[in-house]
Design an enzyme around this catalytic site. Structure first.
Site, PDB file in Angstrom:
ATOM      1  N   LYS A 211      58.067  44.648  29.925  1.00 40.59           N
ATOM      2  CA  LYS A 211      57.888  44.103  31.289  1.00 40.59           C
ATOM      3  C   LYS A 211      59.180  44.240  32.076  1.00 40.59           C
ATOM      4  O   LYS A 211      60.249  43.894  31.590  1.00 40.59           O
ATOM      5  CB  LYS A 211      57.471  42.632  31.214  1.00 40.59           C
ATOM      6  CG  LYS A 211      57.311  41.975  32.586  1.00 40.59           C
ATOM      7  CD  LYS A 211      56.521  40.666  32.498  1.00 40.59           C
ATOM      8  CE  LYS A 211      57.409  39.462  32.464  1.00 40.59           C
ATOM      9  NZ  LYS A 211      56.657  38.196  32.458  1.00 40.59           N
TER      10      LYS A 211
ATOM     11  N   ARG B 114      63.027  26.283  33.294  1.00 37.86           N
ATOM     12  CA  ARG B 114      63.462  27.682  33.476  1.00 37.86           C
ATOM     13  C   ARG B 114      64.946  27.771  33.826  1.00 37.86           C
ATOM     14  O   ARG B 114      65.620  28.711  33.447  1.00 37.86           O
ATOM     15  CB  ARG B 114      62.643  28.346  34.581  1.00 37.86           C
ATOM     16  CG  ARG B 114      61.215  28.653  34.196  1.00 37.86           C
ATOM     17  CD  ARG B 114      60.569  29.482  35.304  1.00 37.86           C
ATOM     18  NE  ARG B 114      59.159  29.659  35.090  1.00 37.86           N
ATOM     19  CZ  ARG B 114      58.238  28.803  35.488  1.00 37.86           C
ATOM     20  NH1 ARG B 114      58.584  27.694  36.111  1.00 37.86           N
ATOM     21  NH2 ARG B 114      56.956  29.036  35.277  1.00 37.86           N
ATOM     22  N   GLN B 115      65.422  26.792  34.602  1.00 35.36           N
ATOM     23  CA  GLN B 115      66.845  26.804  34.989  1.00 35.36           C
ATOM     24  C   GLN B 115      67.637  26.163  33.837  1.00 35.36           C
ATOM     25  O   GLN B 115      68.116  25.036  33.936  1.00 35.36           O
ATOM     26  CB  GLN B 115      67.028  26.045  36.315  1.00 35.36           C
ATOM     27  CG  GLN B 115      68.460  26.011  36.851  1.00 35.36           C
ATOM     28  CD  GLN B 115      68.867  27.264  37.600  1.00 35.36           C
ATOM     29  OE1 GLN B 115      68.040  28.101  37.951  1.00 35.36           O
ATOM     30  NE2 GLN B 115      70.154  27.422  37.842  1.00 35.36           N
TER      31      GLN B 115
HETATM   32  C1  R5P Z   1      58.187  34.811  31.255  1.00 38.22           C
HETATM   33  O1  R5P Z   1      59.273  34.728  30.747  1.00 38.22           O
HETATM   34  C2  R5P Z   1      57.093  33.904  30.837  1.00 38.22           C
HETATM   35  O2  R5P Z   1      56.878  33.988  29.459  1.00 38.22           O
HETATM   36  C3  R5P Z   1      55.788  34.224  31.554  1.00 38.22           C
HETATM   37  O3  R5P Z   1      55.393  35.540  31.226  1.00 38.22           O
HETATM   38  C4  R5P Z   1      55.925  34.130  33.040  1.00 38.22           C
HETATM   39  O4  R5P Z   1      56.611  32.962  33.412  1.00 38.22           O
HETATM   40  C5  R5P Z   1      54.553  34.150  33.679  1.00 38.22           C
HETATM   41  O5  R5P Z   1      54.721  34.050  35.054  1.00 38.22           O
HETATM   42  P1  R5P Z   1      53.663  34.706  36.039  1.00 38.22           P
HETATM   43  O6  R5P Z   1      52.324  34.105  35.740  1.00 38.22           O
HETATM   44  O7  R5P Z   1      54.178  34.278  37.404  1.00 38.22           O
HETATM   45  O8  R5P Z   1      53.730  36.168  35.839  1.00 38.22           O
END
Ligand code: R5P
Length: 292
Positions: free
Chosen positions: A185, A92-93
């Site tokens: 979102k 992610r980073q």
């Molecule tokens: C976001 O960019 C990813 O695609 C996922 O939607 C996200 O990482 C899911 O994280 P969580 O289960 O904490 O909502």
């Protein structure tokens, strides 16, 4: 080829060895020194062998085990080392958001490839991360495994919970020949999101079997909020599907409470593991990285 499955990917490692014509498969012996440091040893003769090490890096311990495994394989005289990281942690980073931060994904690429000749991973947070490797690096598409499973289930509509996932969902929709929609979102913080339906849509949801498809489920908040929104539209059934099922804390139970089924691949051990990426990783290894 010889396959070694690290602690984080033992079952998947064995499945990959089967995909390689029952290649010899081994797991490391692991123990802790009194001060907590990790000790490991691999068995078997590896001189001149092509070795595949399979290890997801969900935790720092998994990462350390991977580095020690790589060194052990080199020490044992392997000719070539291919590292398979089904879930690539720290991805992610992938850029420095504030001054003083590392680009963690790139730092890991550099360290992983120190002893590796090639790297294979599955559904990175961003495919750009592959550019952090100077050795051959490949990304397997985890949705192929999920598509094999969903083809056998009643599915009417595919749903992306956010804009970032639209390409993935569109590709899946094409494979299954079904319509899709993308939700909007807005992330408030790491554990809170607001979701809404797109302003204009032609896809009917009432009574339909919908699949919410994501790359990773972490806290579960994205899937839970998406499922609540879809329930308000009176959908018939909801499947939550993702490649990497991290399921922090009670995420699995919270998702189970608002969906009908949960499917993940086996890049990580998870209670919802129903599709294997082993055939796809096996195919890639045979196609691009077979012994010369
Ligand atoms: C976001 O960019 C990813 O695609 C996922 O939607 C996200 O990482 C899911 O994280 P969580 O289960 O904490 O909502």
């Amino acid at each position: 080829m010889y396959v070694i499955g690290g602690t984080a990917s033992t079952a998947l490692g064995e499945r990959i060895s089967r995909q390689l014509g029952n290649a010899p498969f081994g797991i490391p012996f692991l123990k802790r020194f009194p001060d907590g440091e990790m000790y490991l040893r691999i068995g078997g003769r590896l001189e001149g062998e092509d070795v595949v090490v399979v290890q997801s890096t969900r935790s720092d311990e998994d990462l350390l085990e991977l580095f020690l495994l790589e060194d052990a394989v080199r020490q044992a005289g392997a000719r070539r080392l291919i590292v398979v990281i089904p879930y690539f942690g720290y991805a992610r980073q992938d850029r420095s958001f504030f001054p003083g931060e590392p680009v963690s994904a790139r730092a890991l690429c550099r360290h992983v490839e120190l002893d590796a000749d090639a790297v294979v991973t599955v559904d990175l947070h961003s495919s750009e991360t592959l550019k952090g490797f100077t050795k051959p690096a490949f990304e397997v598409n985890g949705t192929t495994a999920l598509a094999r499973l969903l083809q056998e289930r009643p599915v009417d509509v595919l749903v992306s919970p956010d804009r970032g996932g639209v390409d993935r969902v569109r590709r899946m929709a094409e494979k299954l020949d079904k319509p899709w929609i993308g939700l909007e979102k807005h992330r408030l913080d790491s554990e809170h999101v607001e979701l809404s339906l797109p302003e204009s849509r032609s896809v009917r949801l009432e009574g339909k079997h919908v699949v919410i498809l994501d790359d990773v489920i972490t806290t579960g908040v994205t899937i839970v909020e998406a499922a609540r929104l879809l329930r308000r539209e009176r959908v018939g059934a909801i499947i939550a599907a993702c490649t990497h099922g991290l399921f922090l804390r009670d995420a699995f139970e919270r998702i189970k409470a608002v969906t009908n089924e949960i499917y993940t691949t086996d890049t990580l051990d998870s209670p919802a593991e129903k599709a294997s990426v082993a055939p796809d990783i096996g195919q890639l290894l045979r196609q691009h990285l077979a012994p010369a």
